[in-house]
Design a protein around this motif. Structure first.
Motif, PDB file in Angstrom:
ATOM      1  N   VAL A 242       0.839  -1.198   0.000  1.00 24.08           N
ATOM      2  CA  VAL A 242       0.000   0.000   0.000  1.00 24.08           C
ATOM      3  C   VAL A 242       0.875   1.249   0.000  1.00 24.08           C
ATOM      4  O   VAL A 242       0.635   2.194  -0.766  1.00 24.08           O
ATOM      5  CB  VAL A 242      -0.963   0.009   1.214  1.00 24.08           C
ATOM      6  N   LEU A 243       1.893   1.258   0.847  1.00 25.69           N
ATOM      7  CA  LEU A 243       2.788   2.422   0.901  1.00 25.69           C
ATOM      8  C   LEU A 243       3.510   2.619  -0.431  1.00 25.69           C
ATOM      9  O   LEU A 243       3.656   3.748  -0.909  1.00 25.69           O
ATOM     10  CB  LEU A 243       3.796   2.260   2.044  1.00 25.69           C
TER      11      LEU A 243
ATOM     12  N   SER B   3       2.411   1.649  -3.374  1.00 21.77           N
ATOM     13  CA  SER B   3       1.409   2.057  -4.348  1.00 21.77           C
ATOM     14  C   SER B   3       1.075   3.542  -4.201  1.00 21.77           C
ATOM     15  O   SER B   3       0.946   4.263  -5.194  1.00 21.77           O
ATOM     16  CB  SER B   3       0.146   1.211  -4.158  1.00 21.77           C
ATOM     17  N   ARG B   4       0.937   3.989  -2.968  1.00 14.51           N
ATOM     18  CA  ARG B   4       0.659   5.409  -2.732  1.00 14.51           C
ATOM     19  C   ARG B   4       1.805   6.277  -3.243  1.00 14.51           C
ATOM     20  O   ARG B   4       1.580   7.345  -3.819  1.00 14.51           O
ATOM     21  CB  ARG B   4       0.441   5.668  -1.244  1.00 14.51           C
ATOM     22  N   GLU B   5       3.022   5.801  -3.021  1.00 18.78           N
ATOM     23  CA  GLU B   5       4.201   6.537  -3.479  1.00 18.78           C
ATOM     24  C   GLU B   5       4.228   6.606  -5.014  1.00 18.78           C
ATOM     25  O   GLU B   5       4.555   7.637  -5.596  1.00 18.78           O
ATOM     26  CB  GLU B   5       5.481   5.882  -2.952  1.00 18.78           C
TER      27      GLU B   5
ATOM     28  N   LEU C  64       1.739   6.604  -6.996  1.00 22.12           N
ATOM     29  CA  LEU C  64       0.676   7.486  -7.487  1.00 22.12           C
ATOM     30  C   LEU C  64       0.862   8.942  -7.059  1.00 22.12           C
ATOM     31  O   LEU C  64       0.139   9.817  -7.546  1.00 22.12           O
ATOM     32  CB  LEU C  64      -0.683   6.997  -6.969  1.00 22.12           C
ATOM     33  N   SER C  65       1.813   9.214  -6.177  1.00 22.83           N
ATOM     34  CA  SER C  65       1.922  10.553  -5.593  1.00 22.83           C
ATOM     35  C   SER C  65       2.164  11.643  -6.644  1.00 22.83           C
ATOM     36  O   SER C  65       1.578  12.726  -6.560  1.00 22.83           O
ATOM     37  CB  SER C  65       3.001  10.591  -4.518  1.00 22.83           C
TER      38      SER C  65
ATOM     39  N   GLN D 134      -1.015  12.176  -8.407  1.00 22.89           N
ATOM     40  CA  GLN D 134      -1.953  12.810  -7.479  1.00 22.89           C
ATOM     41  C   GLN D 134      -1.686  14.313  -7.401  1.00 22.89           C
ATOM     42  O   GLN D 134      -2.626  15.108  -7.383  1.00 22.89           O
ATOM     43  CB  GLN D 134      -1.833  12.179  -6.092  1.00 22.89           C
TER      44      GLN D 134
ATOM     45  N   ASN E  88      -3.802   0.087  -6.650  1.00 25.92           N
ATOM     46  CA  ASN E  88      -3.953   0.830  -5.411  1.00 25.92           C
ATOM     47  C   ASN E  88      -5.318   0.572  -4.769  1.00 25.92           C
ATOM     48  O   ASN E  88      -5.410   0.398  -3.551  1.00 25.92           O
ATOM     49  CB  ASN E  88      -3.756   2.326  -5.659  1.00 25.92           C
ATOM     50  N   GLU E  89      -6.365   0.523  -5.577  1.00 26.56           N
ATOM     51  CA  GLU E  89      -7.712   0.243  -5.045  1.00 26.56           C
ATOM     52  C   GLU E  89      -7.772  -1.137  -4.417  1.00 26.56           C
ATOM     53  O   GLU E  89      -8.346  -1.312  -3.337  1.00 26.56           O
ATOM     54  CB  GLU E  89      -8.761   0.375  -6.158  1.00 26.56           C
TER      55      GLU E  89
ATOM     56  N   GLU F  50      -5.807  -1.003  -1.116  1.00 22.11           N
ATOM     57  CA  GLU F  50      -6.535  -0.243  -0.094  1.00 22.11           C
ATOM     58  C   GLU F  50      -7.689  -1.072   0.481  1.00 22.11           C
ATOM     59  O   GLU F  50      -7.944  -1.037   1.682  1.00 22.11           O
ATOM     60  CB  GLU F  50      -7.063   1.087  -0.659  1.00 22.11           C
TER      61      GLU F  50
ATOM     62  N   TRP G 117      -6.143  -3.567   2.785  1.00 23.07           N
ATOM     63  CA  TRP G 117      -5.709  -2.890   4.007  1.00 23.07           C
ATOM     64  C   TRP G 117      -6.906  -2.636   4.927  1.00 23.07           C
ATOM     65  O   TRP G 117      -6.824  -2.846   6.137  1.00 23.07           O
ATOM     66  CB  TRP G 117      -5.007  -1.582   3.646  1.00 23.07           C
TER      67      TRP G 117
END
Length: 173
Positions: free
Chosen positions: A36-37, A39-41, A43-44, A47, A87-88, A91, A94
């Motif tokens: 998750v971390l 994936s968030r990175e 997409l940052s 975003q 990412n979905e 999430e 998670w």
């Protein structure tokens, strides 16, 4: 006497197997958190672009890339969509792991993402956790395994004997 040792052996095997469940759940949770971390990175940057030009709407950014005349942007749209889909999924995983230990265990054993579960099991090393969940899983699995195997063996014995009971004469000596 043999039956007692068999029962004890089955219980011990079930206990050791049951104790592994919380360890697998913990490893799975850690793996999901790491993904998750990551994936968030990944997409940052997108975003930030979506925040600047589309009020933070990544779907609007994706539509903009798809409708562009530039083939590079159209190609990047597939990459962004892939990142968003991943990412979905992560999430959702998670969120599913934020409940009680029983719901976490159920999720990992029955509803987990097959790829992540396989990845976790490949990297799993056996461990003995002395936490209430592990003790509960161990005792429950040990009792259930011993009970089920002994019941099946007794049923087979009864079927083989044709439902007859063996009469044992007791000696007073």
């Amino acid at each position: 006497m043999f039956r007692s040792y068999l029962r004890l052996l089955l219980f011990t095997f079930g206990l050791l197997a049951g104790i592994q469940v919380p360890g697998v759940v913990k490893d799975y949770s850690q793996r999901v958190e790491a993904h998750v971390l990551e994936s968030r990175e990944a997409l940052s940057g997108f975003q930030e672009t979506a925040q600047r030009f589309f009020n933070g709407d990544l779907q609007a950014l994706l539509r903009h890339y798809r409708t562009s005349d530039d083939p590079v942007f159209v190609s990047d749209a597939n990459s962004i969509e892939s990142l968003l889909t991943r990412n979905e999924l992560l999430e959702r995983e998670w969120q599913a792991l934020q409940g009680s230990w029983l719901s976490q265990s159920w999720h990992v054993l029955v509803q987990a993402d097959p790829q992540l579960r396989e990845e976790t099991l490949k990297g799993y090393s056996y461990q003995i956790l002395l936490v209430p969940e592990a003790i509960g899983w161990g005792l429950g699995a040990g009792f259930l395994l011993a009970f089920m195997v002994e019941s099946v063996l007794l049923l087979l014995g009864w079927v083989i004997m044709g439902g007859r009971r063996k009469i044992v004469k007791e000696s007073w000596r």
